[in-house]
Design an enzyme around this catalytic site. Structure first.
Site, PDB file in Angstrom:
ATOM      1  N   GLY A 154      16.336 -52.717 -97.246  1.00 46.03           N
ATOM      2  CA  GLY A 154      17.033 -52.214 -96.070  1.00 46.03           C
ATOM      3  C   GLY A 154      16.135 -51.364 -95.199  1.00 46.03           C
ATOM      4  O   GLY A 154      15.974 -51.620 -93.996  1.00 46.03           O
ATOM      5  N   TYR A 155      15.509 -50.353 -95.786  1.00 47.47           N
ATOM      6  CA  TYR A 155      14.623 -49.462 -95.035  1.00 47.47           C
ATOM      7  C   TYR A 155      13.446 -50.243 -94.466  1.00 47.47           C
ATOM      8  O   TYR A 155      13.099 -50.107 -93.278  1.00 47.47           O
ATOM      9  CB  TYR A 155      14.123 -48.346 -95.947  1.00 47.47           C
ATOM     10  CG  TYR A 155      13.212 -47.361 -95.271  1.00 47.47           C
ATOM     11  CD1 TYR A 155      13.729 -46.315 -94.512  1.00 47.47           C
ATOM     12  CD2 TYR A 155      11.830 -47.456 -95.397  1.00 47.47           C
ATOM     13  CE1 TYR A 155      12.888 -45.399 -93.889  1.00 47.47           C
ATOM     14  CE2 TYR A 155      10.984 -46.559 -94.779  1.00 47.47           C
ATOM     15  CZ  TYR A 155      11.517 -45.527 -94.024  1.00 47.47           C
ATOM     16  OH  TYR A 155      10.677 -44.631 -93.409  1.00 47.47           O
ATOM     17  N   GLY A 156      12.820 -51.086 -95.305  1.00 42.93           N
ATOM     18  CA  GLY A 156      11.675 -51.854 -94.838  1.00 42.93           C
ATOM     19  C   GLY A 156      12.037 -52.791 -93.706  1.00 42.93           C
ATOM     20  O   GLY A 156      11.298 -52.916 -92.724  1.00 42.93           O
ATOM     21  N   SER A 158      14.439 -52.402 -91.603  1.00 40.27           N
ATOM     22  CA  SER A 158      14.746 -51.606 -90.409  1.00 40.27           C
ATOM     23  C   SER A 158      13.473 -51.178 -89.698  1.00 40.27           C
ATOM     24  O   SER A 158      13.401 -51.206 -88.459  1.00 40.27           O
ATOM     25  CB  SER A 158      15.589 -50.377 -90.784  1.00 40.27           C
ATOM     26  OG  SER A 158      14.813 -49.389 -91.445  1.00 40.27           O
TER      27      SER A 158
END
Length: 264
Positions: A154-156, A158
């Site tokens: 998710g973070y990557g 984004s």
């Protein structure tokens, strides 16, 4: 762009890297608009700026809320008259673990905070910057933007999306003749509170276990390094560097000279 007399909105400036950027920008003479969800943290940042004689406006806001973002920009304009810099620093990293291990809503929350938030802030400030035909936008890079980041889909995802937003927006503004420049800034390893879930949760220990070694051996840089690098980037950010993604430690002036030589 020299920051003296300029107005800068810095999201996520209640703590960590955002706070360091706000304090350093104010030290360079900028009027700083601090934005974040936690009003108590914003007051602390504002107090640090005021203690060094700086000018600051603290506006609590959730950057994923379009109405809150419009209010942020309106208040900045009411107080300071113009906006020269938007620094999209606010981010979350809550979905820690393999894709099949994390909750879908938590995963999407990271995308919402880290992509929708900057997009809304950009759309809110652009009409003002376009009317004046001047301005700079810096989007904060992060792990996963340039390479796989297991345990952080998710973070990557984004951050990869935010960097593509960065270079594409730069090309769009350039296409229509605007002197508004956009860049990405990669802070590298900075130990802030966003690391705590990575260090303490089962998902973090499983997938990002090497982070503990970074902490134990102090293999990280202080937030102030990113703040100082951001000042240096703004000094040379223009057509030759538009849309590019940088990291702390870059010799921005040298890169700008090389880019100009190639263009000429």
């Amino acid at each position: 762009m020299e920051l003296k007399g300029k107005t800068a909105i810095i999201t996520g400036s209640g703590a960590g890297i955002g706070r360091a950027i706000a304090v350093e920008f104010a030290r360079q003479g900028a009027r700083v608009v601090c934005c974040g969800r936690r009003e108590d943290r914003l007051r602390q940042t504002a107090a640090l700026i005021e203690a060094q004689g700086g000018s600051v406006l603290a506006v609590p806001a959730d950057v994923t809320d379009a109405a809150a973002v419009r209010n942020l920009v309106d208040r900045a304009l009411e107080r300071f008259g113009h906006i020269d810099v938007l620094y999209n620093n606010a981010a979350t990293f809550q979905a820690i673990g393999a894709l099949w291990e994390v909750e879908a809503d938590t995963w999407w929350a990271d995308l919402t905070n880290n992509v929708r938030g900057p997009m809304l802030c950009i759309k809110a400030v652009l009409p003002h910057m376009m009317a004046r035909n001047t301005g700079a936008i810096i989007n904060m890079n992060g792990g996963g933007a340039g390479a796989p980041f297991p345990g952080a889909t998710g973070y990557g995802s984004s951050k990869a999306a935010l960097m593509r937003l960065t270079d594409t927006l730069a090309r769009e503004l350039e296409h229509d003749g605007y002197a508004i420049y956009v860049a990405g800034m990669g802070p590298g390893s900075v130990y802030t509170e966003i690391w705590e879930p990575q260090l303490t949760t089962p998902g973090g220990k499983k997938w990002i276990g090497d982070l503990q070694r970074y902490v134990d051996q102090k293999l990280y840089r202080p937030p102030e390094d990113c703040a100082k690098a951001s000042v240096e980037l703004l000094r040379v950010l223009g057509p030759d560097l538009n849309g590019r993604i940088f990291g702390v430690g870059t010799d921005f002036a040298a890169v700008a000279r090389q880019a100009k030589e190639i263009r000429e």
